[in-house]
Motif scaffolding. Structure first.
Motif, PDB file in Angstrom:
ATOM      1  N   TYR A 121       0.837  -1.199   0.000  1.00  0.00           N
ATOM      2  CA  TYR A 121       0.000   0.000   0.000  1.00  0.00           C
ATOM      3  C   TYR A 121       0.877   1.257   0.000  1.00  0.00           C
ATOM      4  N   LEU A 123       0.473   4.120  -1.756  1.00  0.00           N
ATOM      5  CA  LEU A 123      -0.237   5.400  -1.740  1.00  0.00           C
ATOM      6  C   LEU A 123      -0.362   5.901  -0.305  1.00  0.00           C
ATOM      7  N   THR A 124      -0.780   5.014   0.590  1.00  0.00           N
ATOM      8  CA  THR A 124      -0.919   5.370   2.000  1.00  0.00           C
ATOM      9  C   THR A 124       0.438   5.658   2.624  1.00  0.00           C
ATOM     10  N   SER A 156      -7.467   6.318  -1.665  1.00  0.00           N
ATOM     11  CA  SER A 156      -7.813   5.889  -3.008  1.00  0.00           C
ATOM     12  C   SER A 156      -7.351   6.936  -4.014  1.00  0.00           C
ATOM     13  N   GLU A 157      -6.985   6.493  -5.200  1.00  0.00           N
ATOM     14  CA  GLU A 157      -6.682   7.429  -6.281  1.00  0.00           C
ATOM     15  C   GLU A 157      -7.965   8.061  -6.813  1.00  0.00           C
ATOM     16  N   ASP A 158      -9.079   7.387  -6.565  1.00  0.00           N
ATOM     17  CA  ASP A 158     -10.371   7.837  -7.078  1.00  0.00           C
ATOM     18  C   ASP A 158     -11.164   8.564  -5.997  1.00  0.00           C
ATOM     19  N   HIS A 182     -10.424  16.779  -1.617  1.00  0.00           N
ATOM     20  CA  HIS A 182     -10.216  15.910  -2.773  1.00  0.00           C
ATOM     21  C   HIS A 182     -10.943  14.569  -2.668  1.00  0.00           C
ATOM     22  N   LYS A 184     -10.280  11.768  -1.425  1.00  0.00           N
ATOM     23  CA  LYS A 184      -9.500  10.550  -1.683  1.00  0.00           C
ATOM     24  C   LYS A 184      -9.050   9.844  -0.405  1.00  0.00           C
ATOM     25  N   ASN A 185      -9.336  10.453   0.728  1.00  0.00           N
ATOM     26  CA  ASN A 185      -8.990   9.850   2.023  1.00  0.00           C
ATOM     27  C   ASN A 185     -10.213   9.853   2.928  1.00  0.00           C
TER      28      ASN A 185
END
Length: 267
Positions: A121, A123-124, A156-158, A182, A184-185
């Protein structure tokens, strides 16, 4: 005397530091004021959505704080002692972890002392590195069935996590916050714990009456805290909803507002 002792609770982000402007350490004037509070015989607490593992060393290794109300009240620590904790049901954690994987959403599990993050993970991991959280302290190899979880966070990227975030926010018995900018979190925790409920556990343990409790904060997850304590001190950079219920508004985090508030209203 116990009845004269005050308990003072401090949010971190936007109150003691300003991550948005790269300020990840407490200003010298604020540290000096907090130390003066303790020297006068008062108790000082961090009150944060963060778990213990996200706290900067200056928050846990210096002579600034007696205790910690963490993960929005799910865990309360006094020194080395855990005086309160409320974990999420294990079956709920496992269901949400499975759903996250199905939606391509990363998740991190937050317990009383440790946090747990899958090695893949990134991104995190990159997000926490960017705000100076020591990711080398994360537990990367774990058995989900054996992990005590008080709070979960998602990345998430989305925006909206491919629709997952709305599903989680509607989950019975749970509540949380999605990043309002955004989207995304997101964070998720039990709906019956708040910073306010955590503060009440701390006050009861210490024998300090609510009217001798004070709190500094700026965000939406500080609302219950401000509604609980005897005196609410809200930062000038706070959200309007919080300012509306403040007993006092102090200067912004960039103007060392906590130091000003301590000097004017507490010492």
């Amino acid at each position: 005397m116990t009845q004269e002792k005050k308990a003072v609770f401090f949010d971190i982000d936007g109150t003691l530091i300003n991550i948005m402007k790269g300020q990840t350490q407490i200003a010298p004037a604020v540290k000096k004021a907090i130390r003066a509070l303790r020297a006068a015989g008062n108790c000082t607490f961090i009150a944060s959505g963060r778990p213990y593992a996200y706290l900067d060393p200056e928050l846990v290794q210096q002579d600034l704080f007696d205790g910690y109300v963490l993960m929005n009240g799910a865990v309360v620590l006094l020194g080395d002692k855990t005086i309160y904790k409320q974990m999420l049901p294990q079956s709920t954690v496992e269901q949400i972890a499975a759903l996250s994987e199905q939606h391509g959403v990363e998740y991190i599990l937050e317990g009383p002392r440790n946090v747990y993050l899958k090695p893949e993970y990134k991104l995190t991991e990159d997000f926490y590195r960017s705000i100076d959280v020591d990711v080398t302290q994360f537990v990367r190899d774990y058995d989900l069935a054996k992990v005590p979880v008080a709070k979960m966070e998602f990345a998430s990227e989305d925006p909206g996590g491919h629709g997952l975030f709305d599903k989680l926010l509607a989950w019975p018995g749970l509540t949380g916050l999605m990043d309002p900018y955004h989207k995304k979190n997101m964070e998720l925790y039990a709906s019956d714990v708040t910073k306010g409920s955590g503060i009440l556990h701390a006050l009861a343990y210490l024998g300090i009456p609510v009217e001798r409790s004070f709190a500094f904060g700026d965000g939406l997850n500080d609302i219950e805290m401000m509604q609980t304590v005897g005196t609410s001190l809200v930062m000038d950079n706070a959200r309007p909803q919080l300012k509306a219920i403040a007993d006092h508004i102090v200067p912004s985090v960039d103007e060392d507002g906590v130091a000003a508030g301590i000097e004017h209203y507490l010492l």
